[in-house]
Design a protein around this motif. Structure first.
Motif, PDB file in Angstrom:
ATOM      1  N   HIS A 250      -5.589 -32.692  59.199  1.00  0.00           N
ATOM      2  CA  HIS A 250      -5.755 -31.249  59.109  1.00  0.00           C
ATOM      3  C   HIS A 250      -5.397 -30.780  57.715  1.00  0.00           C
ATOM      4  CE1 HIS A 250      -6.174 -30.786  63.484  1.00  0.00           C
ATOM      5  NE2 HIS A 250      -5.383 -31.828  63.513  1.00  0.00           N
ATOM      6  N   SER A 251      -6.233 -29.975  57.130  1.00  0.00           N
ATOM      7  CA  SER A 251      -5.902 -29.434  55.815  1.00  0.00           C
ATOM      8  C   SER A 251      -4.886 -28.324  55.983  1.00  0.00           C
ATOM      9  CB  SER A 251      -7.158 -28.902  55.137  1.00  0.00           C
ATOM     10  OG  SER A 251      -7.724 -27.887  55.928  1.00  0.00           O
ATOM     11  N   ALA A 252      -4.220 -27.996  54.876  1.00  0.00           N
ATOM     12  CA  ALA A 252      -3.117 -27.036  54.939  1.00  0.00           C
ATOM     13  C   ALA A 252      -3.567 -25.698  55.503  1.00  0.00           C
ATOM     14  CB  ALA A 252      -2.539 -26.853  53.550  1.00  0.00           C
ATOM     15  N   ASP A 253      -4.814 -25.302  55.200  1.00  0.00           N
ATOM     16  CA  ASP A 253      -5.257 -23.990  55.694  1.00  0.00           C
ATOM     17  C   ASP A 253      -5.960 -24.090  57.049  1.00  0.00           C
ATOM     18  OD1 ASP A 253      -7.529 -25.276  55.027  1.00  0.00           O
ATOM     19  OD2 ASP A 253      -8.155 -23.872  53.450  1.00  0.00           O
ATOM     20  N   GLY A 254      -5.825 -25.238  57.687  1.00  0.00           N
ATOM     21  CA  GLY A 254      -6.375 -25.379  59.030  1.00  0.00           C
ATOM     22  C   GLY A 254      -7.881 -25.583  59.051  1.00  0.00           C
ATOM     23  N   ASP A 255      -8.495 -25.729  57.893  1.00  0.00           N
ATOM     24  CA  ASP A 255      -9.938 -25.895  57.828  1.00  0.00           C
ATOM     25  C   ASP A 255     -10.319 -27.309  58.251  1.00  0.00           C
ATOM     26  OD1 ASP A 255     -12.581 -25.830  57.225  1.00  0.00           O
ATOM     27  OD2 ASP A 255     -12.282 -26.163  55.072  1.00  0.00           O
ATOM     28  N   GLU A 256     -11.061 -27.459  59.338  1.00  0.00           N
ATOM     29  CA  GLU A 256     -11.509 -28.777  59.776  1.00  0.00           C
ATOM     30  C   GLU A 256     -13.008 -28.855  59.562  1.00  0.00           C
ATOM     31  OE1 GLU A 256     -10.051 -29.323  63.723  1.00  0.00           O
ATOM     32  OE2 GLU A 256      -8.051 -28.771  63.088  1.00  0.00           O
ATOM     33  N   ALA A 257     -13.414 -28.897  58.299  1.00  0.00           N
ATOM     34  CA  ALA A 257     -14.839 -28.826  57.965  1.00  0.00           C
ATOM     35  C   ALA A 257     -15.570 -30.035  58.517  1.00  0.00           C
ATOM     36  CB  ALA A 257     -14.982 -28.764  56.448  1.00  0.00           C
ATOM     37  N   SER A 258     -16.841 -29.828  58.827  1.00  0.00           N
ATOM     38  CA  SER A 258     -17.624 -30.937  59.345  1.00  0.00           C
ATOM     39  C   SER A 258     -18.829 -31.187  58.457  1.00  0.00           C
ATOM     40  CB  SER A 258     -18.047 -30.662  60.778  1.00  0.00           C
ATOM     41  OG  SER A 258     -18.884 -29.540  60.799  1.00  0.00           O
ATOM     42  N   CYS A 259     -19.442 -32.294  58.717  1.00  0.00           N
ATOM     43  CA  CYS A 259     -20.567 -32.740  57.887  1.00  0.00           C
ATOM     44  C   CYS A 259     -21.676 -33.193  58.826  1.00  0.00           C
ATOM     45  CB  CYS A 259     -20.077 -33.898  57.012  1.00  0.00           C
ATOM     46  SG  CYS A 259     -21.379 -34.832  56.215  1.00  0.00           S
ATOM     47  N   ASN A 260     -22.908 -32.838  58.483  1.00  0.00           N
ATOM     48  CA  ASN A 260     -24.042 -33.249  59.294  1.00  0.00           C
ATOM     49  C   ASN A 260     -24.487 -34.658  58.851  1.00  0.00           C
ATOM     50  OD1 ASN A 260     -26.073 -32.931  61.179  1.00  0.00           O
ATOM     51  ND2 ASN A 260     -27.507 -32.254  59.597  1.00  0.00           N
ATOM     52  N   VAL A 261     -24.417 -35.637  59.751  1.00  0.00           N
ATOM     53  CA  VAL A 261     -24.706 -37.026  59.380  1.00  0.00           C
ATOM     54  C   VAL A 261     -26.002 -37.496  60.027  1.00  0.00           C
ATOM     55  CG1 VAL A 261     -23.885 -39.416  59.495  1.00  0.00           C
ATOM     56  CG2 VAL A 261     -22.266 -37.560  59.112  1.00  0.00           C
ATOM     57  N   THR A 262     -26.924 -37.953  59.185  1.00  0.00           N
ATOM     58  CA  THR A 262     -28.176 -38.523  59.691  1.00  0.00           C
ATOM     59  C   THR A 262     -28.100 -40.033  59.530  1.00  0.00           C
ATOM     60  OG1 THR A 262     -29.317 -36.610  58.802  1.00  0.00           O
ATOM     61  CG2 THR A 262     -30.702 -38.471  59.445  1.00  0.00           C
ATOM     62  N   VAL A 263     -28.515 -40.756  60.571  1.00  0.00           N
ATOM     63  CA  VAL A 263     -28.552 -42.216  60.475  1.00  0.00           C
ATOM     64  C   VAL A 263     -29.934 -42.607  59.959  1.00  0.00           C
ATOM     65  CG1 VAL A 263     -28.298 -44.410  61.691  1.00  0.00           C
ATOM     66  CG2 VAL A 263     -26.910 -42.432  62.368  1.00  0.00           C
ATOM     67  N   TYR A 264     -29.952 -43.207  58.785  1.00  0.00           N
ATOM     68  CA  TYR A 264     -31.202 -43.539  58.079  1.00  0.00           C
ATOM     69  C   TYR A 264     -32.146 -44.350  58.968  1.00  0.00           C
ATOM     70  CZ  TYR A 264     -34.196 -45.474  54.421  1.00  0.00           C
ATOM     71  OH  TYR A 264     -35.275 -45.846  53.654  1.00  0.00           O
ATOM     72  N   GLY A 265     -33.419 -43.966  58.945  1.00  0.00           N
ATOM     73  CA  GLY A 265     -34.439 -44.717  59.687  1.00  0.00           C
ATOM     74  C   GLY A 265     -34.477 -44.377  61.168  1.00  0.00           C
ATOM     75  N   THR A 266     -33.665 -43.413  61.608  1.00  0.00           N
ATOM     76  CA  THR A 266     -33.672 -43.006  63.021  1.00  0.00           C
ATOM     77  C   THR A 266     -33.719 -41.473  63.053  1.00  0.00           C
ATOM     78  OG1 THR A 266     -31.305 -42.598  63.345  1.00  0.00           O
ATOM     79  CG2 THR A 266     -32.022 -44.886  63.469  1.00  0.00           C
ATOM     80  N   ASP A 267     -33.828 -40.929  64.263  1.00  0.00           N
ATOM     81  CA  ASP A 267     -33.762 -39.460  64.342  1.00  0.00           C
ATOM     82  C   ASP A 267     -32.371 -39.003  64.816  1.00  0.00           C
ATOM     83  OD1 ASP A 267     -33.849 -40.329  66.893  1.00  0.00           O
ATOM     84  OD2 ASP A 267     -35.711 -39.305  67.462  1.00  0.00           O
ATOM     85  N   GLN A 268     -31.390 -39.911  64.713  1.00  0.00           N
ATOM     86  CA  GLN A 268     -30.030 -39.568  65.181  1.00  0.00           C
ATOM     87  C   GLN A 268     -29.306 -38.665  64.194  1.00  0.00           C
ATOM     88  OE1 GLN A 268     -27.343 -42.565  66.739  1.00  0.00           O
ATOM     89  NE2 GLN A 268     -29.006 -44.048  66.567  1.00  0.00           N
ATOM     90  N   GLN A 269     -28.703 -37.635  64.721  1.00  0.00           N
ATOM     91  CA  GLN A 269     -27.883 -36.742  63.888  1.00  0.00           C
ATOM     92  C   GLN A 269     -26.553 -36.535  64.590  1.00  0.00           C
ATOM     93  OE1 GLN A 269     -29.483 -33.287  62.257  1.00  0.00           O
ATOM     94  NE2 GLN A 269     -30.892 -34.503  61.032  1.00  0.00           N
ATOM     95  N   HIS A 270     -25.490 -36.502  63.813  1.00  0.00           N
ATOM     96  CA  HIS A 270     -24.146 -36.322  64.381  1.00  0.00           C
ATOM     97  C   HIS A 270     -23.353 -35.376  63.497  1.00  0.00           C
ATOM     98  CE1 HIS A 270     -24.708 -39.801  67.070  1.00  0.00           C
ATOM     99  NE2 HIS A 270     -25.338 -40.338  66.042  1.00  0.00           N
ATOM    100  N   GLN A 271     -22.370 -34.732  64.097  1.00  0.00           N
ATOM    101  CA  GLN A 271     -21.432 -33.927  63.319  1.00  0.00           C
ATOM    102  C   GLN A 271     -20.167 -34.753  63.108  1.00  0.00           C
ATOM    103  OE1 GLN A 271     -23.549 -31.286  62.175  1.00  0.00           O
ATOM    104  NE2 GLN A 271     -21.480 -30.494  61.991  1.00  0.00           N
ATOM    105  N   PHE A 272     -19.831 -35.048  61.854  1.00  0.00           N
ATOM    106  CA  PHE A 272     -18.613 -35.789  61.544  1.00  0.00           C
ATOM    107  C   PHE A 272     -17.594 -34.841  60.934  1.00  0.00           C
ATOM    108  CE2 PHE A 272     -19.978 -40.525  60.810  1.00  0.00           C
ATOM    109  CZ  PHE A 272     -20.553 -40.550  62.074  1.00  0.00           C
ATOM    110  N   SER A 273     -16.333 -35.093  61.241  1.00  0.00           N
ATOM    111  CA  SER A 273     -15.275 -34.328  60.574  1.00  0.00           C
ATOM    112  C   SER A 273     -15.078 -34.884  59.168  1.00  0.00           C
ATOM    113  CB  SER A 273     -13.968 -34.457  61.364  1.00  0.00           C
ATOM    114  OG  SER A 273     -12.900 -34.025  60.549  1.00  0.00           O
ATOM    115  N   LYS A 274     -14.854 -33.981  58.222  1.00  0.00           N
ATOM    116  CA  LYS A 274     -14.610 -34.449  56.848  1.00  0.00           C
ATOM    117  C   LYS A 274     -13.206 -35.038  56.685  1.00  0.00           C
ATOM    118  CE  LYS A 274     -17.768 -31.457  54.317  1.00  0.00           C
ATOM    119  NZ  LYS A 274     -17.883 -30.326  53.384  1.00  0.00           N
ATOM    120  N   GLY A 275     -12.362 -34.848  57.697  1.00  0.00           N
ATOM    121  CA  GLY A 275     -10.989 -35.347  57.587  1.00  0.00           C
ATOM    122  C   GLY A 275     -10.788 -36.692  58.263  1.00  0.00           C
ATOM    123  N   VAL A 276     -11.874 -37.305  58.743  1.00  0.00           N
ATOM    124  CA  VAL A 276     -11.760 -38.581  59.458  1.00  0.00           C
ATOM    125  C   VAL A 276     -12.626 -39.605  58.731  1.00  0.00           C
ATOM    126  CG1 VAL A 276     -12.130 -39.732  61.683  1.00  0.00           C
ATOM    127  CG2 VAL A 276     -11.472 -37.342  61.620  1.00  0.00           C
TER     128      VAL A 276
END
Ligand code: FES
Length: 344
Positions: A250-276
């Motif tokens: 957890h960042s100090a200001d409580g911001d748990e930003a996420s990132c949109n992750v695409t798996v190359y060569g597939t149509d899979q998309q996931h939301q990943f936390s930037k802190g993990v």
């Protein structure tokens, strides 16, 4: 390598105020056969919050074929090492997810000169190798010369001190220097030095064929850089068990930003936390990525970043060319852009 087994604790010894050695009987024969000294046991244990965590511990002793010893430092934090200290007694059962690592005495075959650099409890791997070299030397089997640098805050915090000193005094092939980073020690002997090793100390070494480095991430990085600079031809064997946490930081200001992750060569998309770590998030999303050390050493979790950006924290495995070509280690990389595309 991933044969799971229960281990039964058969003995616990207190080596220093914060280090205990656990003798563990490996109950699965298949795993016992893999337990060469120098490799590591992958232990699975709940941390203080009850979350199952994995952590690796070098096999420092093997008094019997299916009985192994690991030495564990209680860091005072809430991780597995502290749990081992507070919960594991004789007859406790532990679970191991396997045996990993590739640095054994056989890694030192056919070389003339070996240097070893240990930071604190990182002494376990060098000691495992030195114990085996000592056994070989006693059987008149060829032994390379070994120069060991150990860095530890104070003398009382160094496990195996007596054993190391006894071997150093009785073995012509072993030279030990102990650096006391936070303790004043007045001595004419080169055995003990106050402060960290200086460049001049490294330069006094004759060029090693192989250098083994074992300690925290900072210790490993520092020594790797010095050795690469002074002895570019030396082969480095690195072990670092400062495992990158898969938990959200957890960042100090409580911001748990996420990132949109695409798996190359597939149509899979996931939301990943930037802190993990990417590996932690792949796991959460049931995307199978090979992994072993989870600390940037073995390279097995390598994936390719096709677009976007990540921050890699403690990559000891990739070559400069692999990095140029977009490869990253998922166990120690965190997304930094809003979206990334990964080839797995
Ligand atoms: S799991 Fe070993 S480098 Fe990532």
């Amino acid at each position: 390598m991933h044969n799971r087994s229960f281990l039964r604790c058969e003995n616990v010894t207190q080596d220093t105020a914060s280090v205990r050695t656990f003798a563990l009987r490996v109950l699965a024969k298949e795993m016992a056969e893999q337990c060469d000294m120098g490799k590591y046991l992958i232990l699975e244990l709940p941390d203080q919050d009850g979350v199952i965590q994995q952590r690796n511990y070098s096999i420092v002793g093997r008094p019997e074929a299916d009985l192994v010893e690991i030495s564990v430092k209680d860091t005072g934090r809430s991780g597995i090492s502290s749990q081992l200290h507070s919960k594991v007694v004789v007859d406790s059962l532990l679970l191991s997810a396997g045996v990993g690592g590739a640095i054994t005495v056989d890694s030192l075959a056919d070389v003339q000169k070996v240097a070893m650099f240990a930071g604190g409890i990182g002494i376990t791997l060098p000691l495992a190798l030195i114990r085996q070299l000592d056994m070989r030397a006693k059987k008149k089997i060829w032994t390379p010369s070994v120069q060991l640098f150990v860095s530890v805050p104070s003398l009382v915090e160094l496990p195996y001190l007596d054993e190391l000193l006894a071997m150093a005094l009785s073995s012509a092939w072993l030279d030990v220097r102990i650096f006391l980073t936070q303790e004043k020690f007045v001595s004419d002997s080169k055995l003990f030095t106050s402060g960290r090793p200086q460049r001049a100390d490294y330069k006094e070494m004759s060029v090693p064929d192989i250098a083994v480095i074992c300690g925290s991430k900072g210790f490993v990085s520092e020594n790797r850089d010095v050795l690469n600079h002074l002895f570019p031809e030396t082969k480095l064997l690195i072990e670092n068990f400062t495992q990158v946490s898969d938990h959200v930081r957890h960042s100090a200001d409580g911001d748990e930003a996420s990132c949109n992750v695409t798996v190359y060569g597939t149509d899979q998309q996931h939301q990943f936390s930037k802190g993990v770590t990417l590996l932690g998030e792949f796991d959460r999303c049931h995307l199978k990525i090979k992994s072993q050390c989870k600390s940037g050493i073995c390279g097995s979790c390598r994936v390719r970043l096709r677009s976007g950006s990540v921050r890699s924290d403690g990559d000891f495995a990739l070559t400069p060319r692999e990095r140029e070509n977009g490869y990253i280690l998922s166990c120690c990389s965190y997304p930094t852009s809003e979206s990334i595309c990964i080839e797995i």
